[in-house]
Write an enzyme that holds these catalytic residues in place. Sequence first.
Site, PDB file in Angstrom:
ATOM      1  N   THR A  17      -7.940  -4.295   2.960  1.00 29.83           N
ATOM      2  CA  THR A  17      -6.827  -4.678   2.088  1.00 29.83           C
ATOM      3  C   THR A  17      -6.704  -6.180   1.935  1.00 29.83           C
ATOM      4  O   THR A  17      -6.375  -6.691   0.864  1.00 29.83           O
ATOM      5  CB  THR A  17      -5.510  -4.103   2.637  1.00 29.83           C
ATOM      6  OG1 THR A  17      -5.565  -2.677   2.592  1.00 29.83           O
ATOM      7  CG2 THR A  17      -4.312  -4.563   1.823  1.00 29.83           C
ATOM      8  N   THR A  94      -7.072  -2.142   7.769  1.00 31.28           N
ATOM      9  CA  THR A  94      -6.233  -1.747   8.912  1.00 31.28           C
ATOM     10  C   THR A  94      -6.354  -0.272   9.278  1.00 31.28           C
ATOM     11  O   THR A  94      -5.918   0.124  10.361  1.00 31.28           O
ATOM     12  CB  THR A  94      -4.752  -2.049   8.627  1.00 31.28           C
ATOM     13  OG1 THR A  94      -4.322  -1.293   7.491  1.00 31.28           O
ATOM     14  CG2 THR A  94      -4.548  -3.541   8.371  1.00 31.28           C
ATOM     15  N   ASP A  95      -6.944   0.547   8.402  1.00 33.17           N
ATOM     16  CA  ASP A  95      -7.024   1.979   8.693  1.00 33.17           C
ATOM     17  C   ASP A  95      -7.709   2.254  10.026  1.00 33.17           C
ATOM     18  O   ASP A  95      -7.322   3.173  10.754  1.00 33.17           O
ATOM     19  CB  ASP A  95      -7.781   2.713   7.576  1.00 33.17           C
ATOM     20  CG  ASP A  95      -6.929   2.912   6.337  1.00 33.17           C
ATOM     21  OD1 ASP A  95      -5.705   2.682   6.403  1.00 33.17           O
ATOM     22  OD2 ASP A  95      -7.491   3.285   5.284  1.00 33.17           O
TER      23      ASP A  95
END
Length: 339
Positions: A17, A94-95
């Site tokens: 992201t 960040t997943d």
Amino acid sequence: MNTSSPPTVLVVTLGGTIAMTSAPEGGVRPALGAHDLLAAVPQLGDVVAQVKTLEFRSVPGASLSIDDMNELADTLGAMDAEGTLDGVVVTQGTDTLEETAYLLSLLYGGTAPVVVTGAMRHPEMAGADGPANLLAAVALAASPQARGLGVLVVFSDQIFDAARVRKTHSTSTTAFTAPGTGPLGTVIEGRVRLLAVPAHRPPPLTAPMRIPARVGLYVASLGDDGVMLRAMAEHADGLVIAAFGAGHVPAAWVPLLEDTARRIPVVLASRAGSGTTLTRTYGFPGSEKDLLGRGLIGAGHLDPLKARLLLTTLLRTGTHRAGIRRAFAPLGTTAEGRG
């Protein structure tokens, strides 16, 4: 490490992201390079460091693989051995950040700290958090206080142990926490303020990960009869059970888990989100005492996602059953780890 000049910090980009912009077909996707990310943080000029860059991957966090992180750990380890860097910042999606950071801590043994960060809001959103996270990460990577601490995570100016950090919210800029322990410190006004250090830094794995290994993660849930668990166990080289509470499963699962543990390593973790598995408090069929007595290996305070990564790396490096037990023992899971 060169003490006569500013520390050298390598910023490694993996996508995510923090590097996403609008795509013609709608939504956002990774597109920004390392220099784009640095250009968005003019305050980096206030950090006493020489910043270099390495564009390693450009993918969403969900598409990173164990082999990607193994290759990155090898690259950083070689650079650390050459003395060409004093700190590393890794930016990514960040997943999977809580998993990749822990995996790097298992694979990277250098003295230069590795600081992993990312963003919850992409650069085109109001209040994008990527620049602030990158600034704090570079400050930490350049700090002598971080040297020798291995892999750390920085988010919202808070510093976390890679073994404890969890993503606990799907969209909040404060998504990353460390349930049960809290942050190790903060980055305030560009200064690192460490209040604690990681309690247990695992020794890096020295053997190459050349052996294929498929490790399953199965979550206990109310009313599960174990049929799907059996299907997973039949196709796995190792298995992690995310059990209820302190390490409990339905009594109906016990014969299957005992048989499976004779064939492959089976690790018992807790799905609770914080706390530890126990070793000898409960004694009913399917309790932690019962399961450990039948050959399962306790994960202690290691959450199921990280327990899966530890078991995977051990299997892929050819570690035998006794070695796997020894690796989990310092986590407070077995007779060797109690005390």
